[in-house]
Write a protein that holds these residues in place. Structure first.
Motif, mmCIF file in Angstrom:
data_model
loop_
_atom_site.group_PDB
_atom_site.id
_atom_site.type_symbol
_atom_site.label_atom_id
_atom_site.label_comp_id
_atom_site.label_asym_id
_atom_site.label_seq_id
_atom_site.Cartn_x
_atom_site.Cartn_y
_atom_site.Cartn_z
ATOM 1 N N GLY A 58 48.226 84.069 110.336
ATOM 2 C CA GLY A 58 47.211 83.162 110.308
ATOM 3 C C GLY A 58 47.362 82.466 111.426
ATOM 4 O O GLY A 58 46.052 81.553 111.473
ATOM 5 N N VAL A 59 48.093 81.874 111.799
ATOM 6 C CA VAL A 59 48.289 80.625 112.846
ATOM 7 C C VAL A 59 48.737 81.510 113.845
ATOM 8 O O VAL A 59 50.493 81.299 113.689
ATOM 9 N N ASP A 60 48.499 80.955 114.855
ATOM 10 C CA ASP A 60 49.183 82.206 116.561
ATOM 11 C C ASP A 60 49.268 81.042 117.194
ATOM 12 O O ASP A 60 48.025 80.105 117.919
ATOM 13 N N VAL A 61 49.974 80.163 117.157
ATOM 14 C CA VAL A 61 50.363 78.562 117.345
ATOM 15 C C VAL A 61 50.492 78.493 119.889
ATOM 16 O O VAL A 61 49.562 78.676 119.743
ATOM 17 N N ALA A 62 51.089 79.824 119.551
ATOM 18 C CA ALA A 62 51.194 80.239 121.329
ATOM 19 C C ALA A 62 49.443 80.277 121.717
ATOM 20 O O ALA A 62 49.070 79.643 122.883
ATOM 21 N N ALA A 159 57.919 70.712 118.573
ATOM 22 C CA ALA A 159 58.074 71.150 118.078
ATOM 23 C C ALA A 159 57.050 71.872 117.759
ATOM 24 O O ALA A 159 56.493 71.635 116.263
ATOM 25 N N LEU A 160 55.991 73.476 117.850
ATOM 26 C CA LEU A 160 55.237 73.246 117.246
ATOM 27 C C LEU A 160 55.573 74.465 115.997
ATOM 28 O O LEU A 160 54.540 75.203 115.996
ATOM 29 N N SER A 161 56.064 75.490 117.103
ATOM 30 C CA SER A 161 56.217 76.933 115.996
ATOM 31 C C SER A 161 57.887 77.521 116.749
ATOM 32 O O SER A 161 58.662 77.152 117.729
ATOM 33 N N GLU A 162 58.470 78.146 116.932
ATOM 34 C CA GLU A 162 59.332 79.262 116.933
ATOM 35 C C GLU A 162 59.301 79.452 118.782
ATOM 36 O O GLU A 162 60.006 79.544 119.585
ATOM 37 N N GLN A 163 57.999 79.554 118.857
ATOM 38 C CA GLN A 163 57.904 79.753 121.003
ATOM 39 C C GLN A 163 57.214 78.720 121.237
ATOM 40 O O GLN A 163 57.134 79.046 122.486
ATOM 41 N N ALA A 164 56.617 77.552 120.931
ATOM 42 C CA ALA A 164 55.612 76.692 121.041
ATOM 43 C C ALA A 164 56.494 75.217 121.308
ATOM 44 O O ALA A 164 56.448 75.547 120.044
ATOM 45 N N HIS A 165 55.980 74.278 121.797
ATOM 46 C CA HIS A 165 56.177 72.803 122.422
ATOM 47 C C HIS A 165 55.410 72.593 123.310
ATOM 48 O O HIS A 165 55.010 72.629 124.623
ATOM 49 N N PRO A 192 47.882 64.527 116.390
ATOM 50 C CA PRO A 192 47.619 64.909 115.441
ATOM 51 C C PRO A 192 46.478 66.250 116.498
ATOM 52 O O PRO A 192 46.006 66.679 115.051
ATOM 53 N N SER A 193 46.063 66.194 116.851
ATOM 54 C CA SER A 193 45.283 67.091 117.839
ATOM 55 C C SER A 193 45.945 69.075 118.329
ATOM 56 O O SER A 193 45.689 69.483 118.656
ATOM 57 N N LEU A 194 48.136 68.628 118.121
ATOM 58 C CA LEU A 194 47.989 69.548 118.622
ATOM 59 C C LEU A 194 48.206 70.786 117.651
ATOM 60 O O LEU A 194 48.046 70.963 116.146
ATOM 61 N N PRO A 195 48.091 72.270 117.459
ATOM 62 C CA PRO A 195 48.416 73.164 116.493
ATOM 63 C C PRO A 195 50.098 73.277 116.276
ATOM 64 O O PRO A 195 50.909 72.812 117.303
ATOM 65 N N ARG A 196 50.196 73.920 115.260
ATOM 66 C CA ARG A 196 51.524 73.802 114.439
ATOM 67 C C ARG A 196 51.552 74.578 113.512
ATOM 68 O O ARG A 196 50.638 75.353 112.766
ATOM 69 N N SER A 197 53.001 75.489 113.015
ATOM 70 C CA SER A 197 52.970 76.537 112.303
ATOM 71 C C SER A 197 52.735 76.134 111.085
ATOM 72 O O SER A 197 53.491 74.952 110.839
ATOM 73 N N PRO A 198 52.420 76.510 109.986
ATOM 74 C CA PRO A 198 52.576 75.591 109.012
ATOM 75 C C PRO A 198 53.536 75.916 107.550
ATOM 76 O O PRO A 198 54.334 76.834 108.515
#
Length: 199
Positions: A58-62, A159-165, A192-198
């Protein structure tokens, strides 16, 4: 209205990140940049890379990060509050860089860079010869990265996910602490504007 010129000074940051890519099986392309004082802090981006299969459903941060424009993350008012000129915004997607570069009103220094990277996590950054301190920015894990060779620079990588920052880089900041204060304040505004893994 923001200008969308291609910046040069921000591409120096990608050189260390390019070394990170060279340490793996992935290939990169060298980018000619103007000489800078001291060294650059680690970071890179590759707009051609998609999402990470390891992210929660449900969350594709990249994918979300790859669709963002770095010069549109902060409003003009937020950029102004940070001490930079919104009209100086310069989009840079040359080589390994995918960033927005800012200057203070009337030019001069410090310089500030917001870079998006949906290919590497902060744990994959090449931190050789750098000092990394674990921190948090809001709910996000972050690294405060400094360089003994270049005491006027500082980088905050979130850190936003295991793949992105996302990285905020400040150069010619006066002292390390002054540069880090700007980087930390900018990171707090960007978070606050950044996507991130739940979770």
């Amino acid at each position: 209205m923001r200008r969308r010129g291609v910046g040069v000074w921000g591409t120096a940051l990608g050189l260390v990140g390019l070394l990170s890519a060279c340490a793996s099986a992935e290939q990169g392309t060298a980018v000619a940049v103007e000489p800078t004082v001291g060294s650059s802090l680690p970071g890179s981006a590759d707009p051609s890379v998609g999402g990470s299969p390891g992210e929660q459903p449900g969350v594709d941060v990249a994918a979300e990060l790859s669709e963002m424009l770095p010069c549109e993350i902060l409003s003009d008012e937020e950029v102004d509050d940070l001490g930079f000129d919104p009209e100086s915004a310069s989009f840079n997607d040359v080589g390994v860089s995918y960033s927005c570069n800012y200057r203070p009103p009337a030019g001069g220094t410090p310089l500030m860079y917001i870079g998006l990277d949906w290919k590497l996590s902060i744990d994959q950054l090449n931190l050789s010869n750098f000092i990394a301190e674990e921190m948090s920015v809001g709910p996000l894990r972050a690294l405060r990265i400094t360089d003994k060779i270049d005491p006027e620079s500082c980088q905050m990588s979130l850190a936003l996910s295991e793949q992105a920052h996302v990285s905020i880089f400040v150069k010619f900041g006066g002292t390390t602490e002054q540069a880090c204060a700007i980087a930390e304040e900018t990171a707090a505004a960007v978070e606050p504007s950044l996507p991130r893994s739940p979770g």
